[in-house]
Design a protein around this motif. Structure first.
Motif, mmCIF file in Angstrom:
data_model
loop_
_atom_site.group_PDB
_atom_site.id
_atom_site.type_symbol
_atom_site.label_atom_id
_atom_site.label_comp_id
_atom_site.label_asym_id
_atom_site.label_seq_id
_atom_site.Cartn_x
_atom_site.Cartn_y
_atom_site.Cartn_z
ATOM 1 N N PHE A 171 0.830 -1.208 0.000
ATOM 2 C CA PHE A 171 0.000 0.000 0.000
ATOM 3 C C PHE A 171 0.867 1.262 0.000
ATOM 4 O O PHE A 171 2.018 1.252 0.426
ATOM 5 C CB PHE A 171 -0.923 0.001 1.218
ATOM 6 C CG PHE A 171 -1.898 -1.142 1.215
ATOM 7 C CD1 PHE A 171 -3.007 -1.121 0.386
ATOM 8 C CD2 PHE A 171 -1.696 -2.243 2.042
ATOM 9 C CE1 PHE A 171 -3.901 -2.175 0.383
ATOM 10 C CE2 PHE A 171 -2.584 -3.298 2.048
ATOM 11 C CZ PHE A 171 -3.696 -3.268 1.214
ATOM 12 N N GLY A 172 0.279 2.351 -0.465
ATOM 13 C CA GLY A 172 0.897 3.654 -0.301
ATOM 14 C C GLY A 172 1.747 4.132 -1.448
ATOM 15 O O GLY A 172 2.300 5.222 -1.389
ATOM 16 N N LEU A 188 6.987 2.469 -13.522
ATOM 17 C CA LEU A 188 5.850 1.593 -13.782
ATOM 18 C C LEU A 188 4.710 1.945 -12.832
ATOM 19 O O LEU A 188 4.923 2.099 -11.622
ATOM 20 C CB LEU A 188 6.256 0.132 -13.592
ATOM 21 C CG LEU A 188 7.259 -0.398 -14.625
ATOM 22 C CD1 LEU A 188 7.983 -1.617 -14.096
ATOM 23 C CD2 LEU A 188 6.537 -0.723 -15.922
ATOM 24 N N THR A 189 3.517 2.081 -13.363
ATOM 25 C CA THR A 189 2.347 2.426 -12.548
ATOM 26 C C THR A 189 1.883 1.195 -11.777
ATOM 27 O O THR A 189 1.593 0.150 -12.372
ATOM 28 C CB THR A 189 1.202 2.941 -13.430
ATOM 29 O OG1 THR A 189 1.678 4.062 -14.182
ATOM 30 C CG2 THR A 189 0.031 3.375 -12.568
ATOM 31 N N ALA A 190 1.836 1.310 -10.469
ATOM 32 C CA ALA A 190 1.569 0.159 -9.610
ATOM 33 C C ALA A 190 0.234 -0.496 -9.907
ATOM 34 O O ALA A 190 0.137 -1.721 -10.004
ATOM 35 C CB ALA A 190 1.658 0.572 -8.154
ATOM 36 N N PRO A 237 5.285 7.809 -4.364
ATOM 37 C CA PRO A 237 6.181 8.676 -3.579
ATOM 38 C C PRO A 237 6.628 8.020 -2.283
ATOM 39 O O PRO A 237 7.723 8.240 -1.793
ATOM 40 C CB PRO A 237 5.332 9.912 -3.326
ATOM 41 C CG PRO A 237 3.919 9.369 -3.287
ATOM 42 C CD PRO A 237 3.877 8.263 -4.292
ATOM 43 N N THR A 238 5.721 7.238 -1.670
ATOM 44 C CA THR A 238 6.080 6.473 -0.469
ATOM 45 C C THR A 238 5.403 5.118 -0.585
ATOM 46 O O THR A 238 4.630 4.860 -1.487
ATOM 47 C CB THR A 238 5.615 7.176 0.814
ATOM 48 O OG1 THR A 238 4.184 7.359 0.745
ATOM 49 C CG2 THR A 238 6.291 8.528 0.979
ATOM 50 N N GLY A 239 5.676 4.254 0.347
ATOM 51 C CA GLY A 239 5.033 2.942 0.317
ATOM 52 C C GLY A 239 6.067 1.849 0.377
ATOM 53 O O GLY A 239 7.254 2.079 0.547
#
Length: 246
Positions: A171-172, A188-190, A237-239
């Protein structure tokens, strides 16, 4: 009439020598256990064709030879690697298997190896007899080993071995970038990156010849060829995200 001139090669890149991966099979031919040979400084595979005179009366006095066979050898040299606990030295199993095989007087002296070049399109598997020795040296010198492998028949062309990894994100994060031996993929887009997009991103790296990607978001299985040394992933940005051996 214009004379053909060879273009200047100053704009071309050069290739460093001995960029090989070398493994010995410590299992069986049916169930191989491929193990790296560590400490190699020189690896020199070579084909040595056997020719025979086929000059005839129509050759106008010029000699002619035809290929009648071929032979394969590989010369090697390196440093003895292992783990030293102060009392005992646990030697690298791959290198030691060569030394032990060279001491045999029957088929137990045959070895099964594979090697590949990290840059050139070279990857082969072969059986061989081996002559390997621990070289003499002084106490203030590093212990070295060297020898020669003589092929038993024709080496087999193989696909460069790949390494299996798990790529996972939690997550995140909105996107991530994977790194293979210092080279970073595109972002890459999660949530939406497909196996095909991930494959394309890896294969765009100059140090990845082939990427096989299976699974589905957020867990993917990734096999990279040739074998990389170090992989990592950065989340944006985070996760949380992980990329490592399967």
């Amino acid at each position: 009439m214009p004379v053909l001139s060879q273009p200047d090669s100053s704009g071309l890149d050069n290739l460093s020598a001995s960029r090989y991966g070398v493994q010995i099979n410590l299992g069986t031919a049916a169930v191989p256990v491929w193990t790296f040979i560590y400490g190699l400084q020189t690896w020199g595979p070579k084909f040595d064709g056997v020719s025979e005179d086929d000059t005839d009366i129509a050759s106008d006095g010029f000699a002619s030879e035809a290929v009648a066979g071929n032979a394969f050898t590989a010369e090697f040299k390196g440093l003895v690697k292992g783990e030293d606990d102060g009392e005992d030295f646990v030697v690298d199993a791959g290198m030691w298997a060569l030394v032990v095989a060279s001491e045999q007087a029957d088929s137990s002296g045959h070895v099964h190896l594979r090697y590949w070049h990290r840059k050139l399109p070279i990857a082969r598997e072969f059986f061989a007899t081996v002559k390997a020795t621990l070289e003499p040296g002084k106490p203030n010198e590093l212990q070295k080993f060297s020898g020669t492998l003589t092929g038993r028949g024709k080496p087999k062309d193989i696909t460069k071995p790949g390494a299996a990894f798990k790529l996972h994100y939690g997550f995140g994060l909105t996107s991530y970038v994977a790194t293979v031996d210092g080279q970073a993929t595109s972002s890459l887009t999660a949530a939406t990156a497909t196996t095909g997009q991930i494959k394309t991103a890896f294969e765009a790296l100059s140090n990845v010849d082939l990427a096989t990607v299976t699974g589905a978001s957020p867990d993917f299985n990734v096999e990279l060829s040739p074998l990389p040394t170090l992989v990592s992933v950065t989340a944006t940005p985070t996760g949380t995200a992980t990329f490592g051996p399967a």
